[in-house]
Motif scaffolding. Sequence first.
Motif, short mmCIF file in Angstrom:
data_model
loop_
_atom_site.label_atom_id
_atom_site.label_comp_id
_atom_site.label_asym_id
_atom_site.label_seq_id
_atom_site.Cartn_x
_atom_site.Cartn_y
_atom_site.Cartn_z
N PHE A 64 0.95 2.07 16.55
CA PHE A 64 0.11 1.89 15.31
C PHE A 64 0.67 2.08 13.86
CE2 PHE A 64 -2.55 3.53 19.45
CZ PHE A 64 -3.75 3.29 18.86
N TYR A 65 -0.17 1.54 13.09
CA TYR A 65 0.05 1.45 11.15
C TYR A 65 -1.19 1.68 10.92
CZ TYR A 65 -2.02 -2.76 10.70
OH TYR A 65 -2.93 -4.12 10.69
N PHE A 66 -0.51 2.72 9.70
CA PHE A 66 -1.54 3.01 8.83
C PHE A 66 -1.58 2.52 7.65
CE2 PHE A 66 -0.89 6.11 11.95
CZ PHE A 66 -2.36 7.02 12.09
N ARG A 67 -2.64 2.38 7.23
CA ARG A 67 -2.64 1.50 5.45
C ARG A 67 -4.20 2.18 5.23
NH1 ARG A 67 -3.94 -4.85 7.36
NH2 ARG A 67 -5.44 -4.76 8.23
N GLN A 68 -4.27 2.12 3.68
CA GLN A 68 -5.90 2.08 3.28
C GLN A 68 -7.00 1.64 3.47
OE1 GLN A 68 -6.20 3.40 -0.94
NE2 GLN A 68 -4.16 2.60 -1.03
N LEU A 69 -7.76 1.76 4.06
CA LEU A 69 -8.89 0.59 4.79
C LEU A 69 -9.16 -0.53 3.45
CD1 LEU A 69 -10.92 -0.74 6.34
CD2 LEU A 69 -12.87 0.76 6.01
N ASP A 90 0.52 -1.45 -0.02
CA ASP A 90 0.16 0.80 0.11
C ASP A 90 0.99 1.51 0.06
OD1 ASP A 90 -2.12 2.22 0.73
OD2 ASP A 90 -2.96 0.87 2.33
N ILE A 91 0.96 2.55 -1.05
CA ILE A 91 1.39 3.58 -0.68
C ILE A 91 0.61 3.85 0.36
CG2 ILE A 91 0.79 3.56 -3.79
CD1 ILE A 91 -0.61 5.57 -3.28
N PHE A 92 0.17 4.04 1.03
CA PHE A 92 0.13 4.96 1.95
C PHE A 92 0.64 3.75 3.62
CE2 PHE A 92 -3.39 6.67 -0.56
CZ PHE A 92 -2.79 7.75 -0.95
N LEU A 93 1.52 3.33 3.05
CA LEU A 93 1.52 2.22 4.60
C LEU A 93 2.65 2.88 5.31
CD1 LEU A 93 1.23 -0.80 5.78
CD2 LEU A 93 2.66 -1.46 4.37
N GLY A 94 2.26 3.17 7.09
CA GLY A 94 3.38 3.81 7.64
C GLY A 94 2.74 3.69 8.81
#
Length: 469
Positions: free
Chosen positions: A367-372, A353-357
């Motif tokens: 926490f980690y972030f990704r597209q739902l 995912d390009i928004f993985l952080g």
Amino acid sequence: MKSSTIAERQAAGRAARERSKRSSHAAIGDLRRDPIELLRQSSEGRVSQLVPLRYGRMAVSPFTFFRGSAILQAHDLSKVQDTGMVMPICGDGHLMNFGGFATPERQLAFDLNDFDEVALGPWEWDLKRLTASLVIAARHMRLSRGMASTLAMSAVTAYRDWIRKYAEYGALELWYERITFDRMIETALTPERRRAARRAMEKAASRTHESMLEKMAEQLGDGWQIHDAPPGLFHVHGASTLFDAEDDWFKIGCWRKLTDRMYADYLKTLTYDRRQLLSQFVPQDLVFKVVGVGSVGTRCLVLLNIDHKGKPLFLQIKEARESVVSQFYKAPMLGHNGERVVRGQRALQAVSDIFLGWSSGPSGRHFYFRQLRDMKFSANIEMFDNDVLEGYARLCGWVMARAHAKAGGKAIEIAAYIGRNDQFAESLTDYAFACADQAEKDYDRFLKACRSGELEARTDEDMAADFRP
């Protein structure tokens, strides 16, 4: 430093058989442990009112219990000798943690898709979780013992054959390897498997941010608000919250105070172009989302963002806790669990995912972030006939081989360890049946604990009824 030759690496792989014979993988391990105590341990720190829902979802069947109890298998695997070949592993590679999603190039790819338990560990732990899940699922679907054995053998022999192929790949060739749906259709051995892949493509194509906006939210004035649907979806500070009044998050009192700093720190983990892209979206609303089986009760948020054209982007902000692999297999690890998940996912997936952080939230949680949702798809195995199910087992074995070859760089050693015959596959199949037997015993003990009141278990329907007038 001089690198080892291919012959030396092959010899190292074969030498690992002295540490852990291929036949030894049939052993299930020392099972002198209390499953209820381990489950309680894994529930610590979760949202207290959601722990009964976690147990309620696990109580549906031995298969859902297995999905939610990765801690038990990790404990048991730590009691048997491993190969000593350590690399980034998924840690929870059961058959439902594979799926389809869109790459940045908008191709549909099939890969591992859950990395909450990713850690450094023995590569065979992943295969053992996969094969055990196939046998437990086969029993759940009332398939024959022969079919269950076929599924486990198919997964491991596919892994064996592909890891041998990947041992011949160059480093860049392996890095660019993708298992796309188009490729799945081309390599499918039967018309039924090709049709199943095409149906999956069609379903995935409909699962977009725009389709989710229509179902989950409504426009109120100049902004958007997500609907409450407790217990699965609710505002942390709203009337339907399942947070206790004394919870540190609830006391914050406002979702923007909850996420502003966390989001700013998350942006620092992205490349410049991704930060610029996200700067074109304005946050609209935040809700708590209950996900999966094993993750129920961990803090998982959904942030709705809208761009200047009214187009949505849903970001999932998911809590990252210590991996069950790390709890029982001592190997170096990153101090930040969100970063562990992100780095592990990037290592194991063909493309991420390009928004993985990652980021840290209030009270120091990770926490980690990704597209739902971005054309994501999970298989409904209960709709598969035996032929498609066997094809799916082989596909999972292929995906796992590609993931391990890329992340560990040890395809040559693993291929040499496994060899060309079926001994390793037969041992893992025996293990899978023994693990399935143990999972059923643990499930029975778990149900008794729920019925006696030792553990509280509630279904989604039970909890939803609490919010009806």
